[in-house]
Design a protein around this motif. Structure first.
Motif, PDB file in Angstrom:
ATOM      1  N   UNK A  40       0.631  -1.195  -0.032  1.00  0.00           N
ATOM      2  CA  UNK A  40      -0.092  -0.115   0.061  1.00  0.00           C
ATOM      3  C   UNK A  40       0.922   1.525  -0.084  1.00  0.00           C
ATOM      4  N   UNK A  41       1.775   1.389   0.790  1.00  0.00           N
ATOM      5  CA  UNK A  41       2.620   2.728   0.651  1.00  0.00           C
ATOM      6  C   UNK A  41       3.417   2.653  -0.427  1.00  0.00           C
ATOM      7  N   UNK A  42       3.829   1.722  -1.240  1.00  0.00           N
ATOM      8  CA  UNK A  42       4.391   1.917  -2.500  1.00  0.00           C
ATOM      9  C   UNK A  42       3.492   2.443  -3.558  1.00  0.00           C
ATOM     10  N   UNK A  43       2.228   1.778  -3.395  1.00  0.00           N
ATOM     11  CA  UNK A  43       0.903   2.356  -4.450  1.00  0.00           C
ATOM     12  C   UNK A  43       0.750   3.754  -4.110  1.00  0.00           C
ATOM     13  N   UNK A  44       0.791   4.127  -2.822  1.00  0.00           N
ATOM     14  CA  UNK A  44       0.505   5.612  -2.778  1.00  0.00           C
ATOM     15  C   UNK A  44       1.441   6.470  -3.267  1.00  0.00           C
ATOM     16  N   UNK A  45       2.838   6.279  -2.932  1.00  0.00           N
ATOM     17  CA  UNK A  45       4.028   7.262  -3.409  1.00  0.00           C
ATOM     18  C   UNK A  45       4.037   7.425  -4.916  1.00  0.00           C
ATOM     19  N   UNK A  46       3.231   6.467  -5.524  1.00  0.00           N
ATOM     20  CA  UNK A  46       3.604   6.360  -6.905  1.00  0.00           C
ATOM     21  C   UNK A  46       2.521   7.241  -7.460  1.00  0.00           C
ATOM     22  N   UNK A  86     -10.899   4.334   4.078  1.00  0.00           N
ATOM     23  CA  UNK A  86     -11.253   3.477   5.070  1.00  0.00           C
ATOM     24  C   UNK A  86     -11.115   1.832   4.528  1.00  0.00           C
ATOM     25  N   UNK A  87     -11.403   1.747   3.345  1.00  0.00           N
ATOM     26  CA  UNK A  87     -11.210   0.523   2.768  1.00  0.00           C
ATOM     27  C   UNK A  87      -9.660  -0.036   2.719  1.00  0.00           C
ATOM     28  N   UNK A  88      -8.787   0.844   2.452  1.00  0.00           N
ATOM     29  CA  UNK A  88      -7.383   0.357   2.459  1.00  0.00           C
ATOM     30  C   UNK A  88      -6.868   0.390   3.891  1.00  0.00           C
ATOM     31  N   UNK A  89      -7.456   0.983   4.936  1.00  0.00           N
ATOM     32  CA  UNK A  89      -6.899   0.881   6.363  1.00  0.00           C
ATOM     33  C   UNK A  89      -7.553  -0.392   7.052  1.00  0.00           C
ATOM     34  N   UNK A  95      -5.442 -14.104  -2.269  1.00  0.00           N
ATOM     35  CA  UNK A  95      -4.544 -13.443  -2.988  1.00  0.00           C
ATOM     36  C   UNK A  95      -5.109 -12.468  -4.292  1.00  0.00           C
ATOM     37  N   UNK A  96      -6.195 -13.260  -5.083  1.00  0.00           N
ATOM     38  CA  UNK A  96      -6.726 -12.631  -6.141  1.00  0.00           C
ATOM     39  C   UNK A  96      -7.476 -11.568  -5.547  1.00  0.00           C
ATOM     40  N   UNK A  97      -8.354 -11.859  -4.601  1.00  0.00           N
ATOM     41  CA  UNK A  97      -9.154 -10.979  -3.982  1.00  0.00           C
ATOM     42  C   UNK A  97      -8.527  -9.677  -3.435  1.00  0.00           C
ATOM     43  N   UNK A  98      -7.129 -10.151  -2.932  1.00  0.00           N
ATOM     44  CA  UNK A  98      -6.513  -8.928  -2.286  1.00  0.00           C
ATOM     45  C   UNK A  98      -5.941  -7.816  -3.445  1.00  0.00           C
ATOM     46  N   UNK A  99      -5.637  -8.555  -4.514  1.00  0.00           N
ATOM     47  CA  UNK A  99      -4.900  -7.844  -5.533  1.00  0.00           C
ATOM     48  C   UNK A  99      -6.076  -6.939  -6.293  1.00  0.00           C
ATOM     49  N   UNK A 100      -7.559  -7.499  -6.415  1.00  0.00           N
ATOM     50  CA  UNK A 100      -8.702  -6.908  -6.781  1.00  0.00           C
ATOM     51  C   UNK A 100      -8.868  -5.623  -6.052  1.00  0.00           C
ATOM     52  N   UNK A 101      -8.829  -5.822  -4.758  1.00  0.00           N
ATOM     53  CA  UNK A 101      -9.326  -4.759  -3.893  1.00  0.00           C
ATOM     54  C   UNK A 101      -8.113  -3.617  -4.023  1.00  0.00           C
ATOM     55  N   UNK A 135     -16.949  -8.039   5.615  1.00  0.00           N
ATOM     56  CA  UNK A 135     -18.003  -7.349   6.037  1.00  0.00           C
ATOM     57  C   UNK A 135     -17.377  -5.622   5.988  1.00  0.00           C
ATOM     58  N   UNK A 136     -16.206  -5.372   6.199  1.00  0.00           N
ATOM     59  CA  UNK A 136     -15.803  -3.884   6.425  1.00  0.00           C
ATOM     60  C   UNK A 136     -15.965  -3.481   5.124  1.00  0.00           C
ATOM     61  N   UNK A 137     -15.434  -4.149   4.143  1.00  0.00           N
ATOM     62  CA  UNK A 137     -15.680  -3.650   2.695  1.00  0.00           C
ATOM     63  C   UNK A 137     -17.083  -3.387   2.287  1.00  0.00           C
ATOM     64  N   UNK A 138     -17.884  -4.272   2.689  1.00  0.00           N
ATOM     65  CA  UNK A 138     -19.293  -4.129   2.278  1.00  0.00           C
ATOM     66  C   UNK A 138     -19.913  -2.994   2.810  1.00  0.00           C
ATOM     67  N   UNK A 139     -19.669  -2.595   4.088  1.00  0.00           N
ATOM     68  CA  UNK A 139     -20.031  -1.669   5.028  1.00  0.00           C
ATOM     69  C   UNK A 139     -19.844  -0.419   4.511  1.00  0.00           C
ATOM     70  N   UNK A 140     -18.309  -0.303   3.782  1.00  0.00           N
ATOM     71  CA  UNK A 140     -18.131   0.731   3.450  1.00  0.00           C
ATOM     72  C   UNK A 140     -18.712   1.398   1.947  1.00  0.00           C
TER      73      UNK A 140
END
Length: 278
Positions: A88-94, A176-179, A212-218, A268-273
């Motif tokens: 996530x930090x590497x994604x953000x700084x790019x 929020x989803x990222x955190x 891993x697929x779900x994580x990458x999609x998110x 659950x957190x994803x769906x709530x967001x």
């Protein structure tokens, strides 16, 4: 050295690391002195410098991971650092449109990988892994200092202004989803990888691939700050939960039960967001 001894060392190291990277920063005597008139000033740090430092830190971490012995505790820790907490930090700084708010979240997010790296340095003392790990820590430490909100590089970034209430709400939910969901899914991946050797099962390998697929999609949705893309990850999360549940019917493992609960919380957190902006 047995696994329990490794675990105790790691736990102690992580505790020390968190203390080390979260304690208040104090100026050195050299930095604290009054500037001399007409004294040459050091060039200002730019976001491009921070980006370069973080990319180089990631390169050194990957180099250490490749050199680590297969199956050793430090390899699992480095796997978690490189492929979970640093993502996530590497994604953000790019991001080309980095804002002051993004920089603030990035500043906070760097404490976790730095704590983990500090723990890895403790485990790697006296080995060939020590030097690249120390180098990576120093680069991230410099990045963290440069990302302090009081610094000019951060102040020069644009504010997130001129957005509609709907856009602000969507941006807040993406953060929020990222955190929450994204980070929890990363922890699930780390737990499953740590149990692969003990629970030698094709089902568990399959569960890992789906998570891993779900994580990458998110991650793609979070990086794009696109809630529709984030919502698309809900179905893969449901599939990952189902596969992990099947795995647990064959292999009753306490750690994997914890991973399943964490994965359910991530969905659950994803769906709530998502519901929060609809």
């Amino acid at each position: 050295m047995n696994a329990n001894t490794h675990s105790r060392r790691a736990a102690t190291a992580v505790t020390e690391a968190v203390t080390a990277v979260t304690k208040p920063r104090t100026s050195t005597p050299d930095k604290a002195r009054a500037p001399i008139e007409n004294e040459p000033q050091a060039p200002l740090v730019a976001i491009s410098d921070i980006r370069r430092w973080m990319v180089e830190a990631d390169r050194q971490l990957e180099m250490a991971f490749d050199a680590a012995g297969s199956g050793e505790y430090i390899e699992k820790l480095l796997d978690h650092i490189c492929h979970s907490v640093m993502v996530a930090p590497l994604h953000t700084i790019q991001r080309e449109d980095l804002t002051q708010e993004d920089a603030g979240r990035l500043y906070e997010s760097l404490f976790v990988p730095m704590a983990c790296i500090h723990a890895a340095v403790k485990l790697a003392e006296g080995t060939i892994l020590q030097h690249p790990l120390e180098g990576a820590f120093e680069l991230l430490d410099a990045s963290l200092e440069a990302l302090d909100p009081v610094n000019d590089a951060v102040k020069a970034l644009p504010l997130q202004e001129g957005q509609t209430d709907e856009e602000k709400s969507a941006l807040f939910q993406a953060s929020r989803i990222e955190d929450n969901s994204y980070c929890m899914a990363g922890e699930v991946i780390a737990i499953i990888r740590a149990r692969l050797h003990a629970v030698d099962s094709e089902l568990l390998y399959g569960a890992l691939r789906v998570v891993e697929y779900a994580h990458n999609e998110l991650g793609a949705g979070v990086y794009a700050r696109d809630l529709e893309m984030c919502e698309d990850a809900s179905a893969p999360f449901a599939s990952a939960i189902a596969v992990l549940e099947v795995t647990l019917r064959e292999h009753d493992d306490v750690a994997l039960h914890g991973a399943l609960r964490l994965l359910e919380l991530a969905k659950t957190s994803l769906d709530d967001a998502i519901v929060g902006v609809n």
